[in-house]
Each structure stands twice: as C-alpha cells, then as structure tokens.
Design a protein around this motif. Sequence first.
Motif, PDB file in Angstrom:
ATOM      1  N   PHE A 361       9.879  46.734  77.574  1.00 49.48           N
ATOM      2  CA  PHE A 361      10.448  45.953  77.379  1.00 49.48           C
ATOM      3  C   PHE A 361      10.971  44.581  78.277  1.00 49.48           C
ATOM      4  O   PHE A 361      10.680  43.977  78.582  1.00 49.48           O
ATOM      5  CB  PHE A 361      10.866  45.761  76.414  1.00 49.48           C
ATOM      6  CG  PHE A 361      10.186  45.968  74.265  1.00 49.48           C
ATOM      7  CD1 PHE A 361       9.192  45.857  74.275  1.00 49.48           C
ATOM      8  CD2 PHE A 361      10.942  47.553  74.297  1.00 49.48           C
ATOM      9  CE1 PHE A 361       8.880  46.296  73.470  1.00 49.48           C
ATOM     10  CE2 PHE A 361      10.269  47.727  73.500  1.00 49.48           C
ATOM     11  CZ  PHE A 361       9.339  48.018  72.918  1.00 49.48           C
ATOM     12  N   ASN A 362      11.242  45.475  79.150  1.00 45.94           N
ATOM     13  CA  ASN A 362      11.545  45.209  80.534  1.00 45.94           C
ATOM     14  C   ASN A 362      10.821  45.465  82.061  1.00 45.94           C
ATOM     15  O   ASN A 362      11.817  46.400  82.988  1.00 45.94           O
ATOM     16  CB  ASN A 362      13.101  45.057  80.444  1.00 45.94           C
ATOM     17  CG  ASN A 362      14.129  43.973  79.960  1.00 45.94           C
ATOM     18  OD1 ASN A 362      14.180  43.733  79.622  1.00 45.94           O
ATOM     19  ND2 ASN A 362      14.634  44.875  78.475  1.00 45.94           N
ATOM     20  N   PRO A 363       9.847  45.483  82.040  1.00 45.58           N
ATOM     21  CA  PRO A 363       9.254  45.644  83.111  1.00 45.58           C
ATOM     22  C   PRO A 363       9.554  45.233  84.551  1.00 45.58           C
ATOM     23  O   PRO A 363      10.564  44.487  85.079  1.00 45.58           O
ATOM     24  CB  PRO A 363       7.738  45.074  83.380  1.00 45.58           C
ATOM     25  CG  PRO A 363       8.177  44.543  82.137  1.00 45.58           C
ATOM     26  CD  PRO A 363       8.927  44.253  81.029  1.00 45.58           C
ATOM     27  N   THR A 364       9.490  46.467  85.304  1.00 43.95           N
ATOM     28  CA  THR A 364      10.667  46.288  86.784  1.00 43.95           C
ATOM     29  C   THR A 364       9.616  45.089  87.956  1.00 43.95           C
ATOM     30  O   THR A 364       8.497  44.592  87.368  1.00 43.95           O
ATOM     31  CB  THR A 364      10.313  47.118  87.704  1.00 43.95           C
ATOM     32  OG1 THR A 364      11.543  47.175  89.046  1.00 43.95           O
ATOM     33  CG2 THR A 364       9.320  47.863  88.051  1.00 43.95           C
ATOM     34  N   LYS A 365      10.315  44.381  88.513  1.00 40.71           N
ATOM     35  CA  LYS A 365       9.727  43.116  89.363  1.00 40.71           C
ATOM     36  C   LYS A 365       9.641  43.364  90.779  1.00 40.71           C
ATOM     37  O   LYS A 365       9.542  42.659  91.552  1.00 40.71           O
ATOM     38  CB  LYS A 365      10.291  41.572  89.109  1.00 40.71           C
ATOM     39  CG  LYS A 365      10.334  41.067  88.385  1.00 40.71           C
ATOM     40  CD  LYS A 365      11.494  39.983  87.901  1.00 40.71           C
ATOM     41  CE  LYS A 365      11.219  39.585  86.062  1.00 40.71           C
ATOM     42  NZ  LYS A 365      12.396  37.544  86.446  1.00 40.71           N
ATOM     43  N   ASP A 366       9.956  44.857  90.985  1.00 39.04           N
ATOM     44  CA  ASP A 366      10.239  45.633  92.528  1.00 39.04           C
ATOM     45  C   ASP A 366       9.346  45.368  92.570  1.00 39.04           C
ATOM     46  O   ASP A 366       7.948  46.226  92.216  1.00 39.04           O
ATOM     47  CB  ASP A 366      10.527  46.933  91.949  1.00 39.04           C
ATOM     48  CG  ASP A 366      12.203  47.255  92.185  1.00 39.04           C
ATOM     49  OD1 ASP A 366      12.555  45.453  91.745  1.00 39.04           O
ATOM     50  OD2 ASP A 366      13.049  47.966  92.492  1.00 39.04           O
ATOM     51  N   ASN A 367       8.487  45.197  94.312  1.00 39.71           N
ATOM     52  CA  ASN A 367       7.464  45.530  95.294  1.00 39.71           C
ATOM     53  C   ASN A 367       7.508  47.056  95.959  1.00 39.71           C
ATOM     54  O   ASN A 367       7.956  46.223  97.132  1.00 39.71           O
ATOM     55  CB  ASN A 367       6.762  43.872  95.699  1.00 39.71           C
ATOM     56  CG  ASN A 367       5.688  44.097  96.477  1.00 39.71           C
ATOM     57  OD1 ASN A 367       5.016  45.056  96.266  1.00 39.71           O
ATOM     58  ND2 ASN A 367       5.837  43.091  96.488  1.00 39.71           N
TER      59      ASN A 367
END
Length: 420
Positions: A361-367
């Motif tokens: 429910f809190n997917p990472t925003k990391d690239n």
Amino acid sequence: MYALCDVNSMYASCEKIFDPSIRHRPVVVLTNNDGCICAACGIAKKMGIGKKFVPYFQVREELKKAGAVIRSSNYELYADMSQRFMDTCTPFAPYSHIYSIDECFLFYGQNYQPEEGWFSHGKKIRRTVWKHVRLPIAVGVAPTPTLAKAANHAAKRIEGFNGVAVIDNANTRKHILKNMMTTDVWGVGRKIGKRLNDIGIISAWDLAQAPSGLIRKQFSILLESTVQELNGVVKLSWDDVRSPKKEIFSTRSFGQRVSDKTQLKQAIVTHVEIATRKLRKQQSLAKNIFVFASNSPHDTAPYFRRSLVHTFPSYTSDSSVIAKVSTQLLDLIYRPGIKFYKCGVGLLNLCPEETYQPDLFNPTKDNHELMACMDLINSKYGRDTIHLASGGVQQTFAMRRDYLSKQYTTQLCDLPVIFC
C-alpha cells in the motif's frame, strides 16, 4: 598467512614527501575548515603536541611556540599517494584487499613460505614502499587477519620491532598480546573494552584466554570469533569486522557563515548526496532522515540550533526522494538573520536491501536505474561528476583550507620543479 601494511601518520607523511624543508619538523594536519587536528607526524607526537580532535584555535599558540608546520587536509594528494601505496604493495601477494586509505591486507594462502623468511619479506615490502612512494609503513604478518592487525600494532608501538613484526610462534603471540590493551584489538571498541575490563579482561592476552562460550553469551558471536582469531583460528575476513552502519551522517561546518536560504538548501542537498551514496554502497535503505542547522556557539549572537526528523512512507535510498524531503524540513528550520555555521543530515533506521519487505500500500518512489547510473558515472569519472541540480552548480560554501599545500600529483601547475 596475512600481512597488514599500514602507513604511519598517513596525512602528515604525505605532506613531507614533496617538501624537504619540513621533513625534520613537527607537522600537524587539520580537519575540514581547519577546525580540529586530525593527524600529527611522529616528531609532533614525541613532542607531546598535535593530539587528535583537539580544536585548532585552542592549541594555536602552543603549536606556534613548538615551531609546528600546520597543513589543511589535502585530500587530492592523500588519495593519489594512497593509490600509489596500494599499487606498490599488492604485487607482493596473490590476493590483496584495500581496507582503508592507509591500510592494505595481503593474503598469501595457507602453504606459502617466502624464501627469505617472513621477517625479511616484511622488511622488503617496507623498503620497497619507501623507495617507490617515500611513505613510512609498518608491516604485521600473522596467520589470521586479527593477529595481523596485532602484529602491525606491535611493529609501530611495541619496543623492539622497529616497523616489522611477525607472529609465527606461540611465544611471540603471547608477548605481543600481553603488551596490548583490549581496545587495541581489531573490532573491540571503547564500550566493549570497558565491559571487558569490568569482568577482569584487561589485556589482549586476557581476551585470548577467555572462554569462548562466556564471550559469546555476554557479548556477541563476532567477539567470540575475534577470540578464536587471537588463538590462530581464521574466523573473520577483513569485511566481517566492518559491519554495515546502523546510521549514516554527513555534516560539515562552512568555510564562511551562510545566511542565504538557497545556499543552505544547496548544502543540505550536497550532504544528502554524500549520505545516500554511502547508503547505497552498503546496500541499505533508510526509513528516517534527520536534518539540522546551527550557528556557532562561539559567535557573539545567541546560539541557535534546530533539527527535525521525518519518517518516509517506505524505505528508500533514492537521493532525489530524500533531497526533496530534506529541503522541505529546512524550510521549517531556517530563520532569517541567523549566520549558519554548520548543517547536516543523518539517515536513520537502516535495513539491508536484501531483507526488505516492500509495502503493497506504500509503493516505493525510488528510481533504482537512475541511482545506479549516477553511482556508476561518479565512480568512473570522479565524485560529483553528476549530481542533483538542487545541490547547486557553483557552490559558495566550500570548506576553508587556509593552510593547503600544493596538489603535487593531481594539478599540472603544482608539479614539483627540480633545479639541476
């Protein structure tokens, strides 16, 4: 057998290589912004000056009276001389490992025996480094990495060894360990050393004789492995002792006071990039970020220091994600009219990347691909070859280095000139 090659007073020794006029004088090297003492040569140590981490302004007059040469940290010179030192040491053994800027492990395998003997072999390494690089080193040879560290300690600090020590029999091992405190043992810090002292374990020999079960029960498996290493049983590699950090900080005082908000933000972003680079290098993720800024307690203005902590929705190691949050926190910290002297960030609540369980429910925003690309470019072409735009193009908060020597090996205009 293992050999540990360690440069004596690395920073101060590097300063003397290209400047013959200071080779027989006490040399003291200062930390970033010329704040504290970080290194002193052997001459300075014998004179009782140049104690580590003492603020320079407190001992300025004492150093002046002693005729000490003061130098700012010349990182460009030290890094280049370190590489030359490593390149000189590594051909002596089949395997090598760079442990720090001034330490190199050599591994010879279980059955290798040099024709000249281990003591002469250590002297040969020492002479070769001095001939090719002009750096004084100590060499410790032993059957385990921890004992190699102990032998190196003896080579530098125990009377009678004079730069080379070999632990190849029980009597030598006992003599060296009896002349070492527990905190001189590789991987034993001040807190653990105090706890060991409280139960009657004072010297490294006492630690070697301690029951393994007791050490494991009261301390850790790692310290139990250290005890076994002190008894000649290989249990550790050079990376086992240096476990991943649980917190990563990047802080620095400014060369000049900063009151402009934009400059302060650029400094914070620069610290974020330094910290996240270390975070990714040890393959960890962070859950919290700590941001602070302050003026100097020595300024005439009232002391101001404020810090804030932010918790990310999911663990992260992305520089841009963390930098965005850090600048938002700085908006709350900043106060107009304050002449800021220091700022920094800390990455807290770290976890290994390989064991992290993502949150649905809190997917990472990391690239991850972008960060890997940045790290690869900076690794190949030099730090900060590519960086976040919010870190600024022309940084006006560079550290002060008033006593900087020439960059003899990395700047064309600073190349040494020889008159024949």
